[in-house]
Design a protein around this motif. Structure first.
Motif, PDB file in Angstrom:
ATOM      1  N   ARG A 163       0.855  -1.194   0.000  1.00 15.97           N
ATOM      2  CA  ARG A 163       0.000   0.000   0.000  1.00 15.97           C
ATOM      3  C   ARG A 163       0.887   1.240   0.000  1.00 15.97           C
ATOM      4  NH1 ARG A 163      -4.203  -0.313   4.760  1.00 15.97           N
ATOM      5  NH2 ARG A 163      -2.265  -0.425   5.972  1.00 15.97           N
ATOM      6  N   VAL A 174      -4.633   5.961   1.756  1.00 23.57           N
ATOM      7  CA  VAL A 174      -3.795   4.786   1.521  1.00 23.57           C
ATOM      8  C   VAL A 174      -4.449   3.966   0.420  1.00 23.57           C
ATOM      9  CG1 VAL A 174      -2.803   2.703   2.498  1.00 23.57           C
ATOM     10  CG2 VAL A 174      -2.980   4.764   3.908  1.00 23.57           C
ATOM     11  N   PRO A 176      -4.053   0.594  -2.339  1.00 25.05           N
ATOM     12  CA  PRO A 176      -3.327  -0.648  -2.641  1.00 25.05           C
ATOM     13  C   PRO A 176      -2.543  -0.495  -3.942  1.00 25.05           C
ATOM     14  CG  PRO A 176      -5.660  -1.065  -2.196  1.00 25.05           C
ATOM     15  CD  PRO A 176      -5.514   0.410  -2.396  1.00 25.05           C
TER      16      PRO A 176
END
Length: 267
Positions: A163, A174, A176
């Motif tokens: 991430r 945040v 991925p």
């Protein structure tokens, strides 16, 4: 012999191996003298301390030879076969030197001299297994001692990031890395392109690329990294460069300089 064996196990990892080798030789020699005394007492014959010390000099040879074995083990630490060769050579050297030491010391300290042949026969009859055991254990410890750090190094390798933190005003999101289609530069930031969104990230392209999974993210231009899983097709521009089409329909240019690596990874 349990004490001397445990001391030997500490020798390769000690910062002062000569100390442990010396302690090993001293304890083993003392145990040998004590055994001679008990044997003489049990069988009711005279015990001569000088002769007992003379033959216990066999253990004193372990001090320089184990030190030599450690030095050679460090020198040839990537070659396991060398450990076995060094071990056998030291066993033979020890068996040859022990009767020589007995001959020289008996001539200096006693009123009679033990000849070399007699000392050699005694050494071969009594001490071969001791040499094989001690030098064999030392060789095994040296092999294990270098394999453990190697295994630890493999387990502590940095893992690819999963991430990334991106700034949106006063907020930090945040995302991925799986969602990233490609990454481009927009100095002084990077732009992380996802499906329908762009995110700024404070880093250099080289630094970020090093943190990503190299099996998934590949550099296709000096200012672009793409996610291989998001590439739909690529087409030649006839000058060596290529156009990559991604899942969201975006087209990214790939420089001829990076095309070889890209094709290899896609293949």
């Amino acid at each position: 012999m349990r004490f001397s064996t445990s001391t030997l196990f500490q020798a390769p990892t000690s910062d002062r191996p000569h100390f442990w080798f010396g302690l090993f030789a001293l304890v083993a020699a003392g145990l040998t003298v004590g055994q001679d005394f008990l044997h003489a007492t049990y069988h009711a014959y005279a015990f001569y301390l000088s002769e007992s010390f003379l033959f216990s000099s066999f253990w004193g040879l372990f001090f320089p030879l184990l030190y030599l074995q450690t030095h050679l083990a460090r020198k040839y630490q990537t070659r396991n076969g060398r450990h076995v060769g060094v071990m056998l050579a030291l066993v033979l050297l020890h068996l040859a030197l022990a009767p020589l030491v007995i001959t020289v010391l008996s001539g200096m300290l006693l009123d009679h001299t033990y000849d070399y042949t007699t000392g050699l026969r005694y050494t071969l009859a009594e001490d071969v297994y001791k040499c094989l055991l001690v030098y064999g254990l030392a060789a095994w410890v040296h092999v294990c001692d270098r394999s453990i750090p190697a295994a630890a190094a493999r387990t502590t390798e940095p893992q690819p990031v999963q991430r990334l933190a991106v700034g949106t005003g006063q907020k930090t999101r945040v995302i991925p890395v799986e969602d990233i289609l490609f990454i481009s530069t927009e100095r002084p930031y990077l732009v992380l392109h996802t499906a329908g969104e762009k995110h700024l990230h404070a880093s250099s392209l080289t630094q970020l690329a090093a943190q990503l999974d190299a099996r998934q993210f590949v550099r296709v231009h000096k200012s672009t990294v793409v996610n291989l899983k998001k590439v739909v097709s690529y087409q030649s521009r006839r000058n060596g460069d290529y156009d990559l089409t991604l899942q969201n329909g975006a087209v990214v240019r790939m420089s001829r300089r990076y095309s070889g690596d890209f094709k290899a990874r896609m293949g």
